[in-house]
Design an enzyme around this catalytic site. Structure first.
Site, PDB file in Angstrom:
ATOM      1  N   LEU A 135       0.869  -1.164   0.000  1.00 43.64           N
ATOM      2  CA  LEU A 135       0.000   0.000   0.000  1.00 43.64           C
ATOM      3  C   LEU A 135       0.909   1.217   0.000  1.00 43.64           C
ATOM      4  O   LEU A 135       1.876   1.261   0.771  1.00 43.64           O
ATOM      5  CB  LEU A 135      -0.890   0.027   1.243  1.00 43.64           C
ATOM      6  CG  LEU A 135      -1.957  -1.073   1.351  1.00 43.64           C
ATOM      7  CD1 LEU A 135      -2.683  -0.973   2.692  1.00 43.64           C
ATOM      8  CD2 LEU A 135      -2.942  -1.007   0.210  1.00 43.64           C
ATOM      9  N   ASP A 136       0.623   2.202  -0.862  1.00 40.96           N
ATOM     10  CA  ASP A 136       1.518   3.360  -0.911  1.00 40.96           C
ATOM     11  C   ASP A 136       1.382   4.182   0.370  1.00 40.96           C
ATOM     12  O   ASP A 136       0.490   3.960   1.190  1.00 40.96           O
ATOM     13  CB  ASP A 136       1.295   4.191  -2.175  1.00 40.96           C
ATOM     14  CG  ASP A 136      -0.038   4.917  -2.203  1.00 40.96           C
ATOM     15  OD1 ASP A 136      -0.460   5.467  -1.163  1.00 40.96           O
ATOM     16  OD2 ASP A 136      -0.669   4.966  -3.278  1.00 40.96           O
ATOM     17  N   ARG A 137       2.262   5.138   0.530  1.00 49.49           N
ATOM     18  CA  ARG A 137       2.390   5.855   1.805  1.00 49.49           C
ATOM     19  C   ARG A 137       1.098   6.543   2.218  1.00 49.49           C
ATOM     20  O   ARG A 137       0.773   6.611   3.409  1.00 49.49           O
ATOM     21  CB  ARG A 137       3.538   6.873   1.703  1.00 49.49           C
ATOM     22  CG  ARG A 137       3.823   7.624   2.998  1.00 49.49           C
ATOM     23  CD  ARG A 137       5.146   8.354   2.928  1.00 49.49           C
ATOM     24  NE  ARG A 137       5.201   9.286   1.828  1.00 49.49           N
ATOM     25  CZ  ARG A 137       4.791  10.559   1.879  1.00 49.49           C
ATOM     26  NH1 ARG A 137       4.278  11.031   3.019  1.00 49.49           N
ATOM     27  NH2 ARG A 137       4.880  11.341   0.839  1.00 49.49           N
ATOM     28  N   GLN A 138       0.328   7.066   1.272  1.00 51.90           N
ATOM     29  CA  GLN A 138      -0.878   7.811   1.602  1.00 51.90           C
ATOM     30  C   GLN A 138      -2.136   6.943   1.621  1.00 51.90           C
ATOM     31  O   GLN A 138      -3.231   7.446   1.857  1.00 51.90           O
ATOM     32  CB  GLN A 138      -1.056   8.973   0.617  1.00 51.90           C
ATOM     33  CG  GLN A 138      -0.002  10.065   0.768  1.00 51.90           C
ATOM     34  CD  GLN A 138       0.075  10.603   2.191  1.00 51.90           C
ATOM     35  OE1 GLN A 138      -0.935  10.843   2.838  1.00 51.90           O
ATOM     36  NE2 GLN A 138       1.292  10.787   2.695  1.00 51.90           N
ATOM     37  N   THR A 139      -1.983   5.651   1.358  1.00 50.58           N
ATOM     38  CA  THR A 139      -3.130   4.733   1.397  1.00 50.58           C
ATOM     39  C   THR A 139      -3.135   3.992   2.722  1.00 50.58           C
ATOM     40  O   THR A 139      -2.102   3.552   3.201  1.00 50.58           O
ATOM     41  CB  THR A 139      -3.048   3.722   0.236  1.00 50.58           C
ATOM     42  OG1 THR A 139      -3.091   4.428  -1.011  1.00 50.58           O
ATOM     43  CG2 THR A 139      -4.217   2.746   0.278  1.00 50.58           C
TER      44      THR A 139
END
Length: 237
Positions: free
Chosen positions: A101-105
């Site tokens: 999951l990317d940093r903002q997800t």
């Protein structure tokens, strides 16, 4: 855990001896002779025996409700990682994250020491579904449902598989859910960008048979229940 790893770690046998053990039919899984030395097993799911002696595994499985600002990585010089969300006594070098999951997800992330399971869950032929809750800047339209079902094409020409888009609440639809069976880089954000919508918030709420429920607050984690592990049994091979 792969059978060969389990037997070598518990019985301290050589590779040659290991092959002889399997050739003699001394290894059984759920009462049946097992010849596949690479079979993935867990003693919470299978009865594993060597020459009629039961063997046990000690794999770990955690479900984490990943917060924003945390990266899915083993280490990072700038940001905390998903492993920093764990208590010190729950961390170990064998733990792996399953997918990213990317940093903002935020949302559901599976962590496990069972490397074979982690690998198999990410194989395209397994078609493991992932559902995301999405908040959009521009409202989704009914026509987007058919666009996602047909397969979105990114602005760079990359074609996605069919996806299920569900509009939540009432129009204008800024809140939606999307289910995919792939794991392309920033896929959900790019899919919506391709139909003229910008994703403002993104949260994964399911991964295969695992569901993120309201009892697990953002940043918290817990071990999988036996029932949840049972749901993953079809992915053990």
């Amino acid at each position: 855990m792969r059978l060969e790893e389990l037997i070598q770690s518990t019985q301290k046998v050589s590779r040659k001896e290991l092959k002889r053990i399997f050739a003699k039919g001394l290894v059984r899984v759920d009462g049946q002779i097992e010849r596949n030395i690479s079979r993935n097993v867990d003693s919470n799911l299978h009865q594993i025996s060597l020459n009629q002696r039961l063997l046990t595994t000690k794999e770990r499985y955690y479900i984490l409700n990943k917060p924003k600002g945390v990266v899915t990585a083993n280490k990072d010089a700038q940001y905390p990682t998903v492993f920093d969300c764990l208590h010190a006594n729950d961390r170990c070098n064998q733990l792996k994250f399953v997918g990213r999951l990317d940093r903002q997800t935020e949302g559901l992330l599976l962590l496990t020491t069972n490397g074979q399971l982690a690998y198999d869950l990410l194989q395209p032929n397994q078609k493991v579904s992932k559902t995301y809750e999405v908040w959009l800047k521009e409202a989704a339209e009914y026509a987007d449902i058919d666009r996602f079902k047909a397969g979105i094409t990114f602005l760079d020409g990359t074609k996605c598989q069919s996806a299920q888009l569900t509009l939540l609440g009432t129009a204008p639809f800024h809140h939606v859910q999307v289910t995919i069976q792939e794991g392309k880089f920033h896929q959900v954000k790019k899919m919506f960008l391709s139909v003229g919508k910008k994703v403002e918030e993104l949260k994964r709420i399911t991964f295969g048979p695992l569901v993120l429920d309201d009892t697990l607050a953002v940043g918290q984690y817990r071990r999988l229940t036996i029932e949840e592990l049972q749901r993953l049994k079809p992915y053990f091979r």
